[in-house]
Motif scaffolding. Sequence first.
Motif, PDB file in Angstrom:
ATOM      1  N   LYS B 171       0.852  -1.188   0.000  1.00 21.21           N
ATOM      2  CA  LYS B 171       0.000   0.000   0.000  1.00 21.21           C
ATOM      3  C   LYS B 171       0.888   1.238   0.000  1.00 21.21           C
ATOM      4  O   LYS B 171       0.539   2.265  -0.569  1.00 21.21           O
ATOM      5  N   ARG B 172       2.032   1.114   0.651  1.00 19.81           N
ATOM      6  CA  ARG B 172       2.937   2.253   0.760  1.00 19.81           C
ATOM      7  C   ARG B 172       4.336   1.726   1.034  1.00 19.81           C
ATOM      8  O   ARG B 172       4.506   0.798   1.803  1.00 19.81           O
ATOM      9  N   SER B 176      13.212   4.126   5.908  1.00 21.84           N
ATOM     10  CA  SER B 176      13.336   4.676   7.259  1.00 21.84           C
ATOM     11  C   SER B 176      14.637   5.441   7.438  1.00 21.84           C
ATOM     12  O   SER B 176      14.704   6.364   8.224  1.00 21.84           O
ATOM     13  N   SER B 188       6.209   0.817  16.433  1.00 20.01           N
ATOM     14  CA  SER B 188       5.193   1.828  16.751  1.00 20.01           C
ATOM     15  C   SER B 188       3.980   1.706  15.835  1.00 20.01           C
ATOM     16  O   SER B 188       2.956   2.334  16.072  1.00 20.01           O
ATOM     17  N   GLY B 189       4.109   0.903  14.774  1.00 18.65           N
ATOM     18  CA  GLY B 189       2.993   0.744  13.865  1.00 18.65           C
ATOM     19  C   GLY B 189       2.957   1.784  12.753  1.00 18.65           C
ATOM     20  O   GLY B 189       2.044   1.784  11.928  1.00 18.65           O
ATOM     21  N   ALA B 190       3.962   2.677  12.720  1.00 14.69           N
ATOM     22  CA  ALA B 190       4.013   3.668  11.648  1.00 14.69           C
ATOM     23  C   ALA B 190       4.068   2.937  10.308  1.00 14.69           C
ATOM     24  O   ALA B 190       3.523   3.395   9.314  1.00 14.69           O
ATOM     25  N   TYR B 191       4.756   1.805  10.280  1.00 16.01           N
ATOM     26  CA  TYR B 191       4.704   0.878   9.146  1.00 16.01           C
ATOM     27  C   TYR B 191       4.319  -0.492   9.686  1.00 16.01           C
ATOM     28  O   TYR B 191       4.693  -0.844  10.800  1.00 16.01           O
TER      29      TYR B 191
END
Lengths: 503, 290
Positions: B171-172, B176, B188-191
Motif C-alpha cells: 500500500k505504501r 526509514s 510503533s505501527g508507523a509501518y
Amino acid sequence: MDSVYKHSRAWKVSWLFVLLAGFSLFFSDIEIISLEPWQELKRLFLGLLTPDWSNFSEIIQAFLQTLAFAILGVAGGSAVGFLLAQIFHWRWIQISCAFIRAIHELFWALIFLQIFGLHPLTGLLAIGLPYAATFAKVYAEILEEGDKSALQAISRNASTISTFFYARLPDLWEHFKTYTSYRLECGLRSSAILGFVGLPTLGYTLSSAFMEGHYSVVWALLLLFYLLIATIRYWVRPALLPVYIIAAPFIVANDSTISFDNVQRFFTEDIIPAPIMRGDSLSESWHWLSDLLVNQALPGIANTVVLTQIALVASGILTLLFFPLISSHFFKPVGRTLGHVLLVILRTTPEYILAYILLQLWGPSMLPAIVALALHNGAIIGHLIGRYSLEIQLRADAGRGLNRYFYELLPRLYGQFLAFLFYRWEIIMRESAILGILGIATLGFYIDSSIQELHFDKAMILIFITALLNVLVDALSRYLRAKLRLTTNVDCRASNDYCTARE
Amino acid sequence: MKLKLFLSLLFSALILFSNVALSATPKTLVFSAIPDQDETRLKQRFDDIAKYLEQKLGVPVKYVPVKSYAAVITAFRNNQVQLAWFGGLSGVQARLKVPGSQAIAQGIEDTKFRTYIIANHSTGLKPSDKFPTGIAGKTFTFGSKGSTSGRLMPQYYIEKHMHKKVGDIFKRVGFSGNHSKTIALVQSGAYEVGAVNYQVWEKELKEGKIDTSKVSVIWKTPTYPDYQWTIRGDVDKVWGKGFTDKVKKALLELKDPELLARFPRSGFIEAKNSDYQPILDTAKSIGLID
C-alpha cells in the motif's frame, strides 16, 4: 439571471486557487500513518520540559559551524550579488540568476557534495551560489527603484564609480543593509538545514537526535536556535562583522582536500547521461530517457504541484486566521504578545525541520508537509498582514469582532494579502520539491534516490526539471500580480516586510 | 569601502581554503563507515577503532562520520576517505567507481548474512519458513535507500516471490533511513512490515530495546555476503609498499571483544572482491546498478 453585482478579478482568482487545491486534495495522500502519533507527540513535548544540554561541547560546535557557514555564504553571496546587480540588465545574467535561484540550497549541497565531498567549499557554495543570484536580483531592484534625483547634481565629468558612491549609495545604503541582514537570518536557517545532508551544522545533530527519539536533545538544539535568531540584531553589528568573517573560515576549515580530477570527472563523466557515455543507439537512449521521464519526473512533478497548490491555499487560510492575533484591532497587548511569540516560533523554525518533526510523528504522507508549509508561510504572511492592519484607521462606530474582520479589515487588506501569497508561491514550490528528500514522493524524493543510487546523470536532469518548474511558477505569479494590479510596499528602509515576502 | 573589506576577507578565506587544498598528500589515513544504525553514537562507535588502527599501523588514523551511504562512497571515491566499512552493495558500488580498490576483510557473520522481515502484531502475520505472501497490501519500510540488508536483498526476495514490483505489492513503501529506525517504526505501527539487518535486530533484542509484544520476525531471507572493509588501491603509493597488507593484518588481528562489539561482529576474516559477485548480480537484476 444576470446579477448587477460583479465579482472582482481577485475574488475569481482566489476561488480558482481554492478549487484547484480542492481538486488536488483528491490526488494527495494525507492520512496519518502512525498508529500512535499522539503518544509520540506527547513524548516530544515532554522533551521540552527536560532539554538535555549534556553534550554541550557538541551542541556549541554545531552552532559555531552553522553560524560560520551562514556568515561566509551570505557574505560571499552578497559580494558577488552586488557585482552582478550592476550588470543585471543583461538578459542572460537575469536568466542565469533566475535559474540558479530556482534550485534549492539543499539540492546545490547534494551536487557540491559530489564534487568537493566533505570540503567546506561544499557548504559555502551551496549557500553562496543561490544567495548571490537572489542578491543580484533584489539589489538590482533596489538600484532601479531608488531615488535618482541626486544624479542631477553630479558633475558630468564624474566617473561612473564616483557617481555611484556619491549619488546613489548614500540613498540606498539603508535598503542594502536591511535586506542583507534579513538574508543573514535566512542564511542561518539554510545553514542549519544543510546538516540534514551531512554538513556538520545544526541539522546533522538534530536529525541524528530525532532518528533516535532523543527529544530532550532536540529541544536543547531548537531552543538555542530560537535564541540565536531572536537576538540576531544584538550580535549582528557592522563593527563585529569583519571579526565574524575572519573567524569563520577557521571554524569551517577541515583537513579534507579538493582534487581537481574529481571536479573534472564530475563534469565529464558523472553527469553525462549514461546512454551517451555508453554510446547507446538512439532508440536505447530514448528508452532510458522516457523511462526516467515517465517513472520519475512525471509522478514527481505531479506530486510537487499537488503539494504546492494545497500548501499555498492552506497558507492563505492560516494567514487569515493568524493576522488578527497580532493586530490591535482585535486583541489587547497581552494577547498580542502571545500571538507574536507563536508567529515568531513558526516563522523561525525552518519549514524543512517542521516537516521533519511532523513526519516523524505522523509518518510520510503529504499531510506533515502541508501542515509544515502552511504553518511556516502562514506565520510569515500573517505577521506582515497583521502589521499592515495597524495602518488602517477605523471609524469610531466600526463593528466589532467578526463584523470588523469581514466588513472592515479583510476587504482593505485582501490585495496586500494576495500579493504576499503570490510572492511566496514560488518559495512554497521550491520547498515542496525539497521535502521529497524526507520521503514524500515529490521531485526531491526522486532526486535523492538517484543520488543515493549514484546515478548523478539522472539526478541532474531531475534537478533541471525542478528548476524549470520553479521558473514557470515564478513567471505565472508575476503575470497574475500584474493582471490583478497587486503591489506591495517596496521600501526596505521602513521594514523588513518586502524582504520577508521576497525571501 | 565595505565592499572592499568584504572582498579582501573573502579572498583571505579562499586562500585559507586553498592552502588546505594544496597541502601535500594526506598523511592521515581517514576511514569512515556507512551510518547503518544509531546515528548519534557513530563517533563513539568508531573513534576507538581509529585509535586501534593508529597504534597498529604507526600512522595517524582518523574516523569521519558521514550522513548517508552515498556520501561514504563519494568520499571514498574522492580520496577523502581511504578505508571504509561498507555494506555489501555500497562496497560493490564503491569498488566499481574506484578501480584498483579491494575488499580486504569481512566479519565472520558477513559470509552468511540475512535480512529479517518484521511485522507489527496488528497485522496478524505469523513467523513461518515459507515466504509470507500475506504482506501484500500492507505498508512497508526499507532501511536506507543504499542498504544491502535493508533494501537490496529484501527487495530482491520480495519481488521474486510475489512476481511484482514492490511499488505494486504494498500500500505504501518507505525508507526509514537506518535499521534501528526501521525497528522503531514497525514497533510503533508507523509501518506494518519492514526489512531489517539481522545483526542489528539481534543486538537490539539483547539490549532489551525491542518490545516483542508489538513486533516480531516473520521471515528470514536466505544468506548472502554483506559488510566488508574496502581500501583504495593507491594507499601503498602514499604510505609505502605493503601498507594494504598491514591494514588487513591489523583488522584480522582485532580480537578485543569490546571493539568487535561496535560492529557488531565476533571477528574479522579475509575477504576478496569476487566474494561479492552475488551482490553485484542482484543489484543489476533489480536495476540498482546499470
